[in-house]
Design a protein around this motif. Sequence first.
Motif, PDB file in Angstrom:
ATOM      1  N   GLN C 176       1.021  -1.252  -0.026  1.00  0.00           N
ATOM      2  CA  GLN C 176      -0.068  -0.202   0.031  1.00  0.00           C
ATOM      3  C   GLN C 176       0.913   1.297  -0.141  1.00  0.00           C
ATOM      4  O   GLN C 176       1.892   1.269   0.740  1.00  0.00           O
ATOM      5  CB  GLN C 176      -0.824   0.238   1.502  1.00  0.00           C
ATOM      6  CG  GLN C 176      -2.060  -0.939   1.312  1.00  0.00           C
ATOM      7  CD  GLN C 176      -2.622  -0.913   2.296  1.00  0.00           C
ATOM      8  OE1 GLN C 176      -2.491  -0.143   3.207  1.00  0.00           O
ATOM      9  NE2 GLN C 176      -3.785  -1.602   2.707  1.00  0.00           N
ATOM     10  N   ASP C 177       0.155   2.016  -0.814  1.00  0.00           N
ATOM     11  CA  ASP C 177       0.837   3.483  -0.402  1.00  0.00           C
ATOM     12  C   ASP C 177      -0.158   4.668  -0.176  1.00  0.00           C
ATOM     13  O   ASP C 177      -0.892   4.953  -0.599  1.00  0.00           O
ATOM     14  CB  ASP C 177       1.357   4.031  -2.131  1.00  0.00           C
ATOM     15  CG  ASP C 177       2.182   5.299  -1.950  1.00  0.00           C
ATOM     16  OD1 ASP C 177       2.783   5.754  -3.164  1.00  0.00           O
ATOM     17  OD2 ASP C 177       2.357   5.888  -0.937  1.00  0.00           O
ATOM     18  N   ILE C 178       0.132   4.748   1.187  1.00  0.00           N
ATOM     19  CA  ILE C 178      -0.832   5.570   1.992  1.00  0.00           C
ATOM     20  C   ILE C 178      -1.128   6.988   1.280  1.00  0.00           C
ATOM     21  O   ILE C 178      -2.250   7.276   1.216  1.00  0.00           O
ATOM     22  CB  ILE C 178      -0.416   5.567   3.299  1.00  0.00           C
ATOM     23  CG1 ILE C 178      -0.014   4.401   4.198  1.00  0.00           C
ATOM     24  CG2 ILE C 178      -1.709   6.440   4.467  1.00  0.00           C
ATOM     25  CD1 ILE C 178      -1.261   3.464   4.200  1.00  0.00           C
ATOM     26  N   SER C 179      -0.132   7.588   0.949  1.00  0.00           N
ATOM     27  CA  SER C 179      -0.291   8.971   0.392  1.00  0.00           C
ATOM     28  C   SER C 179      -0.873   9.061  -0.663  1.00  0.00           C
ATOM     29  O   SER C 179      -1.897   9.794  -0.830  1.00  0.00           O
ATOM     30  CB  SER C 179       1.101   9.569   0.336  1.00  0.00           C
ATOM     31  OG  SER C 179       1.968   8.713  -0.645  1.00  0.00           O
ATOM     32  N   GLU C 180      -0.902   7.876  -1.511  1.00  0.00           N
ATOM     33  CA  GLU C 180      -1.475   7.932  -2.847  1.00  0.00           C
ATOM     34  C   GLU C 180      -3.065   7.642  -2.433  1.00  0.00           C
ATOM     35  O   GLU C 180      -3.884   8.171  -2.970  1.00  0.00           O
ATOM     36  CB  GLU C 180      -0.942   6.840  -3.746  1.00  0.00           C
ATOM     37  CG  GLU C 180      -1.286   6.938  -5.378  1.00  0.00           C
ATOM     38  CD  GLU C 180      -0.393   5.677  -6.040  1.00  0.00           C
ATOM     39  OE1 GLU C 180       0.500   5.534  -5.990  1.00  0.00           O
ATOM     40  OE2 GLU C 180      -1.540   5.247  -6.662  1.00  0.00           O
ATOM     41  N   GLN C 181      -3.438   6.806  -1.536  1.00  0.00           N
ATOM     42  CA  GLN C 181      -4.561   6.473  -1.314  1.00  0.00           C
ATOM     43  C   GLN C 181      -5.544   7.591  -0.662  1.00  0.00           C
ATOM     44  O   GLN C 181      -6.433   7.999  -0.896  1.00  0.00           O
ATOM     45  CB  GLN C 181      -4.770   5.164   0.089  1.00  0.00           C
ATOM     46  CG  GLN C 181      -4.421   4.029  -0.698  1.00  0.00           C
ATOM     47  CD  GLN C 181      -4.361   2.982   0.231  1.00  0.00           C
ATOM     48  OE1 GLN C 181      -4.091   3.312   1.612  1.00  0.00           O
ATOM     49  NE2 GLN C 181      -4.448   1.698   0.122  1.00  0.00           N
ATOM     50  N   VAL C 182      -4.788   8.561   0.163  1.00  0.00           N
ATOM     51  CA  VAL C 182      -5.256   9.694   0.786  1.00  0.00           C
ATOM     52  C   VAL C 182      -5.664  10.634  -0.201  1.00  0.00           C
ATOM     53  O   VAL C 182      -6.505  11.445  -0.212  1.00  0.00           O
ATOM     54  CB  VAL C 182      -4.442  10.188   1.946  1.00  0.00           C
ATOM     55  CG1 VAL C 182      -4.973  11.523   2.278  1.00  0.00           C
ATOM     56  CG2 VAL C 182      -4.390   9.429   3.124  1.00  0.00           C
ATOM     57  N   VAL C 184      -6.758  10.711  -2.992  1.00  0.00           N
ATOM     58  CA  VAL C 184      -7.412  10.264  -4.361  1.00  0.00           C
ATOM     59  C   VAL C 184      -8.466  11.064  -4.153  1.00  0.00           C
ATOM     60  O   VAL C 184      -9.164  11.772  -3.140  1.00  0.00           O
ATOM     61  CB  VAL C 184      -8.115   8.739  -3.958  1.00  0.00           C
ATOM     62  CG1 VAL C 184      -9.425   8.672  -4.472  1.00  0.00           C
ATOM     63  CG2 VAL C 184      -7.031   7.993  -4.823  1.00  0.00           C
ATOM     64  N   SER C 185      -9.096  11.716  -5.268  1.00  0.00           N
ATOM     65  CA  SER C 185     -10.381  12.405  -5.619  1.00  0.00           C
ATOM     66  C   SER C 185     -11.341  11.719  -6.361  1.00  0.00           C
ATOM     67  O   SER C 185     -11.234  10.876  -6.823  1.00  0.00           O
ATOM     68  CB  SER C 185      -9.940  13.852  -6.222  1.00  0.00           C
ATOM     69  OG  SER C 185      -9.657  13.594  -7.536  1.00  0.00           O
ATOM     70  N   ALA C 186     -12.564  12.032  -6.089  1.00  0.00           N
ATOM     71  CA  ALA C 186     -13.656  11.487  -6.835  1.00  0.00           C
ATOM     72  C   ALA C 186     -13.527  11.169  -8.212  1.00  0.00           C
ATOM     73  O   ALA C 186     -14.108  10.265  -8.732  1.00  0.00           O
ATOM     74  CB  ALA C 186     -15.100  12.269  -6.491  1.00  0.00           C
ATOM     75  N   LYS C 187     -13.180  12.237  -8.800  1.00  0.00           N
ATOM     76  CA  LYS C 187     -13.061  11.877 -10.351  1.00  0.00           C
ATOM     77  C   LYS C 187     -12.110  10.987 -10.722  1.00  0.00           C
ATOM     78  O   LYS C 187     -11.993  10.388 -12.070  1.00  0.00           O
ATOM     79  CB  LYS C 187     -12.880  13.477 -11.109  1.00  0.00           C
ATOM     80  CG  LYS C 187     -11.475  13.786 -10.748  1.00  0.00           C
ATOM     81  CD  LYS C 187     -11.450  15.137 -11.596  1.00  0.00           C
ATOM     82  CE  LYS C 187     -10.210  16.069 -11.268  1.00  0.00           C
ATOM     83  NZ  LYS C 187      -9.109  15.512 -11.057  1.00  0.00           N
ATOM     84  N   ASP C 188     -11.127  10.500  -9.690  1.00  0.00           N
ATOM     85  CA  ASP C 188     -10.110   9.436 -10.320  1.00  0.00           C
ATOM     86  C   ASP C 188     -11.148   7.943 -10.102  1.00  0.00           C
ATOM     87  O   ASP C 188     -10.590   7.082 -10.578  1.00  0.00           O
ATOM     88  CB  ASP C 188      -8.863   9.187  -9.246  1.00  0.00           C
ATOM     89  CG  ASP C 188      -8.216  10.549  -9.333  1.00  0.00           C
ATOM     90  OD1 ASP C 188      -7.532  10.882  -8.400  1.00  0.00           O
ATOM     91  OD2 ASP C 188      -8.180  11.194 -10.638  1.00  0.00           O
ATOM     92  N   ARG C 189     -12.130   7.976  -9.478  1.00  0.00           N
ATOM     93  CA  ARG C 189     -12.753   6.740  -9.180  1.00  0.00           C
ATOM     94  C   ARG C 189     -13.967   6.669  -9.802  1.00  0.00           C
ATOM     95  O   ARG C 189     -14.750   5.422 -10.141  1.00  0.00           O
ATOM     96  CB  ARG C 189     -12.858   6.633  -7.575  1.00  0.00           C
ATOM     97  CG  ARG C 189     -11.645   6.351  -6.759  1.00  0.00           C
ATOM     98  CD  ARG C 189     -11.125   5.080  -6.906  1.00  0.00           C
ATOM     99  NE  ARG C 189      -9.881   5.183  -6.112  1.00  0.00           N
ATOM    100  CZ  ARG C 189      -8.638   5.378  -6.642  1.00  0.00           C
ATOM    101  NH1 ARG C 189      -8.670   5.517  -7.894  1.00  0.00           N
ATOM    102  NH2 ARG C 189      -7.650   5.239  -5.915  1.00  0.00           N
ATOM    103  N   VAL C 190     -14.830   7.702 -10.038  1.00  0.00           N
ATOM    104  CA  VAL C 190     -16.278   7.822 -10.691  1.00  0.00           C
ATOM    105  C   VAL C 190     -16.418   8.268 -11.798  1.00  0.00           C
ATOM    106  O   VAL C 190     -15.836   9.643 -11.718  1.00  0.00           O
ATOM    107  CB  VAL C 190     -17.242   8.091  -9.321  1.00  0.00           C
ATOM    108  CG1 VAL C 190     -18.627   7.929 -10.077  1.00  0.00           C
ATOM    109  CG2 VAL C 190     -17.262   7.149  -8.220  1.00  0.00           C
ATOM    110  N   ARG C 191     -17.059   8.107 -12.699  1.00  0.00           N
ATOM    111  CA  ARG C 191     -17.263   8.793 -13.802  1.00  0.00           C
ATOM    112  C   ARG C 191     -18.579   8.600 -14.242  1.00  0.00           C
ATOM    113  O   ARG C 191     -19.351   7.471 -14.318  1.00  0.00           O
ATOM    114  CB  ARG C 191     -16.180   8.451 -15.217  1.00  0.00           C
ATOM    115  CG  ARG C 191     -16.340   9.150 -16.234  1.00  0.00           C
ATOM    116  CD  ARG C 191     -15.401   8.756 -17.338  1.00  0.00           C
ATOM    117  NE  ARG C 191     -15.925   7.362 -17.581  1.00  0.00           N
ATOM    118  CZ  ARG C 191     -15.678   7.083 -19.092  1.00  0.00           C
ATOM    119  NH1 ARG C 191     -15.173   7.676 -19.767  1.00  0.00           N
ATOM    120  NH2 ARG C 191     -16.257   5.762 -19.226  1.00  0.00           N
ATOM    121  N   ILE C 192     -19.522   9.821 -14.236  1.00  0.00           N
ATOM    122  CA  ILE C 192     -20.943   9.776 -14.630  1.00  0.00           C
ATOM    123  C   ILE C 192     -21.165   9.927 -16.054  1.00  0.00           C
ATOM    124  O   ILE C 192     -20.628  10.955 -16.612  1.00  0.00           O
ATOM    125  CB  ILE C 192     -21.634  10.863 -13.890  1.00  0.00           C
ATOM    126  CG1 ILE C 192     -21.289  10.462 -12.206  1.00  0.00           C
ATOM    127  CG2 ILE C 192     -22.996  11.117 -13.965  1.00  0.00           C
ATOM    128  CD1 ILE C 192     -22.346  11.288 -11.296  1.00  0.00           C
TER     129      ILE C 192
END
Lengths: 101, 656, 204
Positions: C176-182, C184-192
């Motif tokens: 795990q890379d903690i700083s990368e996980q923290v 993160v923003s919504a647009k990296d994960r969800v696309r509407i």
Amino acid sequence: MISLSDYLILSSIIFCIGLVGIFINRKNIITLLMCVELILAAVNTNFIAFSHFLGNEAGQIFVFFILTVAAAEVAIGLAILTLMFRNRGSIDIDITSSLKG
Amino acid sequence: MKLLYLTIVLAPLIGSFFAGFLGNILGRKATHSITILGVLISTVLSFYAFNYHVLEGNDAFNQNIYTWLAFGDLSISVGFLVDNLTAVMLVVVSFVSLMVHIYTIGYMHDDDGYTKFFSYISLFTFAMFMLVMSNNFMQLFFGWEAVGLVSYLLIGFWHHKESAVEANLKAFLVNRVGDLGFLLGIALVLMYFNTLDYVQVFNNLNNIAGITIVDDWSLVTAICILLFIGAMGKSAQVPLHVWLPGSMEGPTPISALIHAATMVTAGIFMVSRMSPLFELSETALMFVMIIGAITALFMGLLGIVQNDIKRVVAYSTLSQLGYMTVALGVSAYSVAIFHLMTHAFFKALLFLAAGSVIVAMHHEQDIRKMGGLKSKMPITYWTSLIGTLALIGFPGFAGFYSKDMIIEAVRYSQLPYADWVYIAVIAGVFITAFYSFRMFFMVFHGQSRVDKHTESHLHESPWSITIPLIALAIPSAFIGFYTIEPMLFTGWLESAIIIDPSHASMEILKSNFISALELISHSIVTWPFWMMFLGVITAWVFSLYRTEWADWIKNKFKGLNYILESLYGFDRLNEIFFVNGFKRLGEFFWKVTDAGFIDKTLVNGSAKLAGFFGSLIRPIQTGFVYHYAFFMILSLLFILTWVLYSGENPLLGLPF
Amino acid sequence: MTSAQVLFYTFSFFLVASSLIMIFAKNAAKAVLFLVLAFFSVAGLWILLEAEFLAITLILVYVGAVMVLFLFVIKMLNIDKSTLRARFAGYLPLGLIVAAIIIAEMTMVLGHEQFGLNIYPAPENASADYSNITVLALQLYTDYVYPFELAAVLLLIAIIAAIALVHRPEQNRKKQDISEQVSVSAKDRVRIVSIAKENKEVKK
């Protein structure tokens, strides 16, 4: 009787053979490293010859240290060689010409 | 007395500072009051000094006030030499300056730069005082340059006018050319006398009597001619006269102050001050006389074809300066100063009157659009008449005495070419009368050619303009009569001016002189009187009686007309030769030497050279380790060989 | 000709010959083996010079460890089996000439006039109970103890360096890379995504 100069001339011959080896080597880096070992051997012979004829142990102690350093150097040299092989696929000397002006 | 002189010099300077730096804060009324007060103080004190030195005959005052710098044996100081000559100049300068200051209240009434103008004219007065009161060449040069500078500032006063800016540059540059000669003269003085103080120089004149420089040129002649070149620039003699007509771009008060009465007379003053020096060189005197005669005659001719009211008076000034220079040339220094004084009064009067007309005509300056102003502007009319009569030398007025004395002095001079000069100055009288009255008639008499709108507004100028006119008209009328005898003959200027006995014109004049009154009655039988009379009649004919004849002559003599209207081509010559020449030279130095040679060849070239050598050496770095190793081995070999065989005690001898 | 001389010339002959063969060998493994032979000859020479400890050390450490390491690397990278370019010819004459000159000059310097028996006479042979180790140790642990310790540190550094250079972390490790996980923003994960409505009715 073997005189000091015989040993010295011998070691200079070996030294020059080592130099020539470095110089005419086109094949690979292993040969280069081996010629360096040869040069070191010639120098060590020189030291020990002087130590014997002058009765001073300092020469032999110095050889001791040279052996140590040579061993360390070979270790690291081979590590670098391995890395080079890993990154470039061969150990041809002509590959390592990035410093070309 | 020292305090008095310091006050004379510093009062206008202080006024100038107040007007210049605090003018906007103090407001117009306070500014002009302060500056006029400063100049008034100087005027009163100048009259007192005049009284002290000239009328009571006290000794001259010569003292160094402040040592400016000293290196080696040479020490340059600020000092005052106040003798009779200085006193006369002080009176003239301060009085005319005061009149101009008062006049400016009315003339510059509508201008935004009101306070700036007062500051400048006070500054000019200060500079002029420094010039006439100096006792060494350096301060003289300082005053010289300072009046040139203020003249530049004032000519270009309306700096948004393109022609004004061109004119002020021209004035400054032409003055600079004269100043070059002046500086060379001062340098020669310094070199051979080792001092710049007047009195020391004049006392040691015998030392340099026989010295020659550069082959055969006598040193004295060289110094005198170089100093006179400076006077040529300042007093606008041919060929350095080209700046004076252009200087009419400035407001009229400065034309009166600077270009009629004071700055242009600085050259005349300087030559008179240097009279001991000039008397030693006949060549220089001849040069001065001839240049003066050329200026007097030819500039007068130009005045005939001018249509701008100020230009006529400007060319008249040039011509009269020529007269003064001629007087200097024939060793009649006191006559030159006398004419300087009378000319200051009536020329300033004429300029101020012209300014009055211009203001009334709403800044219209073309005399072809004027006429019949006599009834509308009586005070201006009568004072102009007095001034014009004085200028042409009408018997009894100031100009008559001074001009006639000049002509007589020329007649008795022994210098070569003096007879030609005599003819020239007599012809000049005719020409002077002609153009003066042509202008007078066209402006004040005859049918009105004024356009309707301006005519409805025509009225006499306010009191601030007319009072100076009247104040100047009085000396123009009377001063000649009263001062001719003491100034020229009974020694007002004797202590200041030295005349060599061989240049005897003054002596002869003195012996012929009976009284001022007698001169008037005697004048009927002299050439100048009839020349003047003829000039007036001719002017009347061509301007009032039959103006068509004037046009007919103009068409008949087209070539002559062209020469006169193009001002003898001096401006074209300067433009083509000097201005273009220097522009081309500048372009050459810029494009060829600076951009081409220094930038391209030296700077870029050296960079490229370094790059070139780099590219030659670069291939040695092949990147292959064994090459590097080989070079190391080779070097090792060389070092080995060198160690073995070289030096004083080599380890091995050479096998052969 | 004494036995010492015979031994000397034998050893030196083998030394020179094997080093020459080593540098001209085309096969890398062959070259290594000839270098081993060269080192054996050098060790023999050293014993002639009464430096027994160093001779044995040379064989044990140098040949035994370093040369074996060479062989490992050669075999590991399959160098001797790959086709390699061998272009000697260009520089060989020049190299030989340079080497010959160097040897000649050094011989002139190191010749019999300067270093011969008359200047440096052969020392007495040591007695039978001469212990080279003891003599060396007496010097090493008293006068030269500081360089000795430094040499030890140097070897440690060499170990660490060699390992650090070659070590590759496992490729398939998940970490795990903690700083990368923290960060993160919504647009990296969800696309509407907007999709046009279809008009088909759902069949009941």
